[in-house]
Structure formats: C-alpha cells, structure tokens
Write a protein that holds these residues in place. Structure first.
Motif, PDB file in Angstrom:
ATOM      1  N   ILE A   1     -37.662 -52.101   4.695  1.00  0.00           N
ATOM      2  CA  ILE A   1     -36.440 -52.867   3.938  1.00  0.00           C
ATOM      3  C   ILE A   1     -35.609 -53.535   4.980  1.00  0.00           C
ATOM      4  CG2 ILE A   1     -34.080 -52.247   2.938  1.00  0.00           C
ATOM      5  CD1 ILE A   1     -35.618 -49.717   1.756  1.00  0.00           C
ATOM      6  N   GLU A   2     -35.434 -53.049   6.063  1.00  0.00           N
ATOM      7  CA  GLU A   2     -34.596 -53.814   7.239  1.00  0.00           C
ATOM      8  C   GLU A   2     -35.285 -55.192   7.508  1.00  0.00           C
ATOM      9  OE1 GLU A   2     -32.484 -49.832   8.815  1.00  0.00           O
ATOM     10  OE2 GLU A   2     -34.051 -50.950  10.114  1.00  0.00           O
ATOM     11  N   ARG A   3     -36.831 -55.205   7.504  1.00  0.00           N
ATOM     12  CA  ARG A   3     -37.514 -56.432   8.063  1.00  0.00           C
ATOM     13  C   ARG A   3     -37.041 -57.714   6.896  1.00  0.00           C
ATOM     14  NH1 ARG A   3     -41.909 -54.417   8.194  1.00  0.00           N
ATOM     15  NH2 ARG A   3     -42.572 -54.975   6.031  1.00  0.00           N
ATOM     16  N   GLU A   4     -37.107 -57.160   5.642  1.00  0.00           N
ATOM     17  CA  GLU A   4     -36.902 -58.372   4.782  1.00  0.00           C
ATOM     18  C   GLU A   4     -35.360 -58.472   4.677  1.00  0.00           C
ATOM     19  OE1 GLU A   4     -38.970 -58.058   0.866  1.00  0.00           O
ATOM     20  OE2 GLU A   4     -40.001 -56.409   1.397  1.00  0.00           O
ATOM     21  N   PHE A   5     -34.662 -57.431   4.821  1.00  0.00           N
ATOM     22  CA  PHE A   5     -33.171 -57.582   4.881  1.00  0.00           C
ATOM     23  C   PHE A   5     -32.724 -58.597   5.969  1.00  0.00           C
ATOM     24  CE2 PHE A   5     -28.916 -56.623   6.587  1.00  0.00           C
ATOM     25  CZ  PHE A   5     -28.354 -56.111   5.414  1.00  0.00           C
ATOM     26  N   CYS A   6     -33.277 -58.547   7.003  1.00  0.00           N
ATOM     27  CA  CYS A   6     -33.123 -59.341   8.170  1.00  0.00           C
ATOM     28  C   CYS A   6     -33.350 -60.993   7.787  1.00  0.00           C
ATOM     29  CB  CYS A   6     -33.687 -59.045   9.397  1.00  0.00           C
ATOM     30  SG  CYS A   6     -32.780 -57.527  10.042  1.00  0.00           S
TER      31      CYS A   6
ATOM     32  N   ARG B   1     -17.412 -66.158  10.907  1.00  0.00           N
ATOM     33  CA  ARG B   1     -18.058 -64.952  11.709  1.00  0.00           C
ATOM     34  C   ARG B   1     -18.929 -64.465  10.496  1.00  0.00           C
ATOM     35  NH1 ARG B   1     -12.623 -62.364  14.437  1.00  0.00           N
ATOM     36  NH2 ARG B   1     -11.991 -63.935  15.638  1.00  0.00           N
ATOM     37  N   ARG B   2     -20.533 -64.443  11.070  1.00  0.00           N
ATOM     38  CA  ARG B   2     -21.145 -64.191   9.924  1.00  0.00           C
ATOM     39  C   ARG B   2     -21.523 -62.864   9.690  1.00  0.00           C
ATOM     40  NH1 ARG B   2     -27.071 -65.107  13.725  1.00  0.00           N
ATOM     41  NH2 ARG B   2     -26.257 -63.338  15.292  1.00  0.00           N
ATOM     42  N   GLY B   3     -20.871 -61.785  10.013  1.00  0.00           N
ATOM     43  CA  GLY B   3     -21.128 -60.155  10.006  1.00  0.00           C
ATOM     44  C   GLY B   3     -21.841 -59.327  11.009  1.00  0.00           C
ATOM     45  N   TRP B   4     -22.231 -60.361  12.056  1.00  0.00           N
ATOM     46  CA  TRP B   4     -22.947 -59.227  12.988  1.00  0.00           C
ATOM     47  C   TRP B   4     -22.781 -60.270  14.401  1.00  0.00           C
ATOM     48  CZ3 TRP B   4     -25.962 -61.820   9.599  1.00  0.00           C
ATOM     49  CH2 TRP B   4     -26.907 -62.690   9.972  1.00  0.00           C
TER      50      TRP B   4
ATOM     51  N   GLU C   1     -32.011 -55.160  15.719  1.00  0.00           N
ATOM     52  CA  GLU C   1     -31.693 -53.913  16.576  1.00  0.00           C
ATOM     53  C   GLU C   1     -30.224 -53.465  16.349  1.00  0.00           C
ATOM     54  OE1 GLU C   1     -31.263 -56.053  20.432  1.00  0.00           O
ATOM     55  OE2 GLU C   1     -33.467 -56.285  20.579  1.00  0.00           O
ATOM     56  N   LEU C   2     -29.173 -53.977  15.519  1.00  0.00           N
ATOM     57  CA  LEU C   2     -27.958 -53.573  15.354  1.00  0.00           C
ATOM     58  C   LEU C   2     -28.314 -52.592  14.071  1.00  0.00           C
ATOM     59  CD1 LEU C   2     -25.822 -56.665  15.199  1.00  0.00           C
ATOM     60  CD2 LEU C   2     -25.526 -54.586  16.713  1.00  0.00           C
TER      61      LEU C   2
ATOM     62  N   VAL D   1     -23.345 -53.870   8.966  1.00  0.00           N
ATOM     63  CA  VAL D   1     -23.498 -55.249   9.504  1.00  0.00           C
ATOM     64  C   VAL D   1     -24.585 -56.120   8.639  1.00  0.00           C
ATOM     65  CG1 VAL D   1     -23.119 -54.590  11.685  1.00  0.00           C
ATOM     66  CG2 VAL D   1     -25.573 -54.275  10.818  1.00  0.00           C
ATOM     67  N   GLY D   2     -24.154 -57.333   8.733  1.00  0.00           N
ATOM     68  CA  GLY D   2     -24.788 -58.285   7.886  1.00  0.00           C
ATOM     69  C   GLY D   2     -24.016 -59.274   7.087  1.00  0.00           C
ATOM     70  N   PRO D   3     -24.384 -60.402   6.293  1.00  0.00           N
ATOM     71  CA  PRO D   3     -23.525 -61.066   5.749  1.00  0.00           C
ATOM     72  C   PRO D   3     -22.517 -60.435   4.651  1.00  0.00           C
ATOM     73  CG  PRO D   3     -26.143 -61.754   5.669  1.00  0.00           C
ATOM     74  CD  PRO D   3     -25.987 -60.326   6.002  1.00  0.00           C
ATOM     75  N   GLN D   4     -22.676 -59.337   4.214  1.00  0.00           N
ATOM     76  CA  GLN D   4     -21.889 -58.741   3.459  1.00  0.00           C
ATOM     77  C   GLN D   4     -20.503 -58.509   4.040  1.00  0.00           C
ATOM     78  OE1 GLN D   4     -24.312 -57.155   4.666  1.00  0.00           O
ATOM     79  NE2 GLN D   4     -23.600 -55.405   5.373  1.00  0.00           N
TER      80      GLN D   4
END
Length: 359
Positions: free
Chosen positions: A177-182, A221-224, A232-233, A249-252
C-alpha cells in the motif's frame, strides 16, 4: 454563465425561476429572508453541496423530503448552451446534463465553475490547513486535467492505508500500500506545488486590495519534510500511526503558510483587512482560472458589506462590476452596493422566501 436558474425546496425559499443578468446581480432583503439560500442554489448546482454545510439534506426545506435545482448555462467563449440539473430525494443525489444522467459532481463542476466569498471565507487565512488545501485544490482542479484522477487515487490509497493501520495489517500488506501511496502522493504534491507558483504571480497583480507596505510570502508545505523520503517516514511512523488510527504524513497534511512582512496575518491585520486580503486571494485565483482556461467562473459574494468601510465596499464593487464575469452579491439594501450609473445589473428582492425581480 447562468441564463436561467430555478429551484424548489431549498431551505425557506419558495419555488422560483429567474433570468439573471449576465454580469451583475444584486440580491437584497432583510436578514433571514433567504438571500444566502439564493446563492446556495447556484453553488449546489455546481458542487452538489452547500458552502454552509457538508450535508446536503440540511439544505432541503423541513416540510419536504426532496429538492431540486436546475439551470441553463451559456458559455460565451464557445457559444454553447447546456442544461444542468440536480435532484436530491431520500438521501440520493441525481445529476443531469442536457437530460442525460451523469455519475458525479466533478462533471457538473467542470460545466459550471463557481467561486464563493462569504462571511466565513476569512478562514482561508485564519483557519486550519484544510481550508487552504481546499483553496489550492479548487485551482488545481481547473488548471491541471490530471489533478482530479490523481486526487481520487490518492484519497483511495489514504483510506486503504488508514484501514490497514486499524486492522494491524502485516508488513507485506503495508509495504504494498505504501509503495503506491508514495507514488500518488508525489504526483499530487507536484501538481499543487506548480499551482502555488502560478498563484504567487497572480496574487501580486492585485495589490490595490491590501496595505501598500504589505509584502506577502506564500510558503507551500507539502505534508512531509523536504529532506526526508516519504517511504522512510511512513515506515518510521507506522507503529505510532497504528495507535492513532490514521496516517500522519502526506499530502493530506499539506498547508499553505501565508505571512505578511514576516508575520502571520492574524497577528497583523484587522478583520476588515483580513476580509480584503481574502478577497484578493479569491480574485487572484479567478484571474488565474480565466487566463489558464479562457473561461469565466460565476462569482458569489454573500453579505459583502460586512466588516468593510464605505471606501473598501466601493473599491470592491468597482472591481466586481468592471470584470466581464457573472456575479451574485447579497446585502440588506441596494444602497450598500452602489453601482455606477452605466453599469448593467439586476436587483432581486427576497422577502419571506419569495424572490422578486425589481430591476
């Protein structure tokens, strides 16, 4: 622009059908007469929700279980006319364009772009990050055709990761999930960053609306952290995020930090100045939209005179009336919205939910 607007069971408004002016439309009446509900009808036709509440059912008249709004749109640039309609019945929303059903509100929003300035719009500058993300995303939606599918994809992946966190999914599932999320997060952030650069230039062109000594700084500020890899985060915060039940962390979590002369605006400006600055941001976004698309949005302004002195009201009315876009502006009386003698406009009077065209 709207050539015709009709609605039924929108709050306290009686069923109505009106033909607005192609430029300036002044909606006047006492408090609680239904002026804002008039603007809501236009907004709902575009966005399938109100700017006052996220729950569309709250907009339906309490004596009814359904409501509808329809409009005839005319695009000056192409000469094309379109019929747009929305109906809400028993919790279900249906959209139609030229009699054909459409699936989602995004299609309606593309046909009828609408911007609204209302008494709570100051939250763009004084409220939380969500208000500024919504502002950025409105611009991105119309500026970049890849934004909406990218945003939808990211929201789906965000929901998937949050669900996996709550279910305490194993590392294999989380890594996938995190690979696609990033990947999706990076695409969304690039679109937003590109738009902010355009916004900086557009905002600088509206300096008449704020004090001459104000120097503005827009920090996206993009969220991370820009110094850390997002994957990594996500891995580092995974266990803490499991306990919280959502992604940290992330765009949300993105934000647009707005300062003037190095200070946050809340600590420097009065409420009247904040309102003028808010209008400046909204108008900058409208100009960017017009330059980027060749189209003109409908502008809704609710309770325009509040917290503005006579000079500020006159300045804004001049700006609104001199632009070749359709505006709907509410006030208690037309005296608060002075128009130049040669400016074409309509005046609608609202009393106890009844709309009457006066001029």
């Amino acid at each position: 622009m709207l050539r015709e607007l009709a609605a039924e069971n929108i709050r306290n408004l009686h069923a109505f059908s009106v033909a607005p002016d192609e430029r300036m439309n002044l909606i006047v009446g006492e408090n609680a007469s239904g002026k804002t509900s008039f603007l809501e009808a236009v907004y709902i036709l575009s966005r399938a929700r109100s700017f006052r509440t996220s729950r569309l059912n709250e907009v339906i008249n309490t004596a009814a279980n359904s409501a509808w709004v329809s409009g005839k749109l005319y695009e000056q640039e192409s000469g094309k006319s379109t019929r747009l309609g929305l109906a809400r019945t028993h919790g279900h929303t249906r959209f139609h364009i030229n009699g054909q059903a459409i699936r989602n509100a995004a299609t309606a929003a593309q046909h009828l772009p609408v911007k609204v300035i209302h008494p709570e719009s100051h939250r763009l500058l004084t409220g939380g990050p969500g208000f500024r993300r919504a502002f950025i995303d409105w611009g991105c939606f119309y500026q970049d055709e890849n934004f909406y599918p990218t945003w939808v994809r990211f929201q789906k992946l965000l929901n998937q990761r949050n669900a996996a966190l709550k279910q305490r999914a194993d590392s294999r599932v989380m890594n996938g999930i995190e690979r696609e999320f990033c990947e999706s997060a990076e695409r969304l952030s690039r679109i937003r960053s590109k738009y902010i650069e355009v916004l900086r230039h557009g905002f600088a062109s509206l300096s008449t609306l704020w004090p001459v000594d104000a120097e503005w700084e827009l920090d996206y500020r993009r969220g991370w952290s820009s110094e850390r890899d997002l994957r990594e985060l996500l891995l580092a915060e995974r266990e803490y995020a499991r306990r919280q039940g959502y992604t940290l962390v992330g765009p949300q979590r993105a934000d647009l930090v707005i300062k003037t002369n190095g200070e946050r605006i809340v600590s420097r400006f009065s409420r009247g100045q904040i309102k003028r600055a808010t209008v400046a941001f909204e108008l900058a976004q409208i100009e960017i939209f017009e330059q980027g698309t060749g189209r003109r949005p409908v502008l809704l302004v609710d309770d325009m005179p509040s917290e503005l002195d006579a000079n500020a009201r006159e300045l804004l009315m001049h700006i609104f009336s001199s632009a070749s876009r359709q505006c709907f502006i509410t006030a208690s009386t037309s005296n608060e919205l002075r128009m130049s003698d040669d400016a074409e406009h309509c005046v609608f009077h609202v009393e106890h939910g009844r709309i009457r065209k006066m001029l």
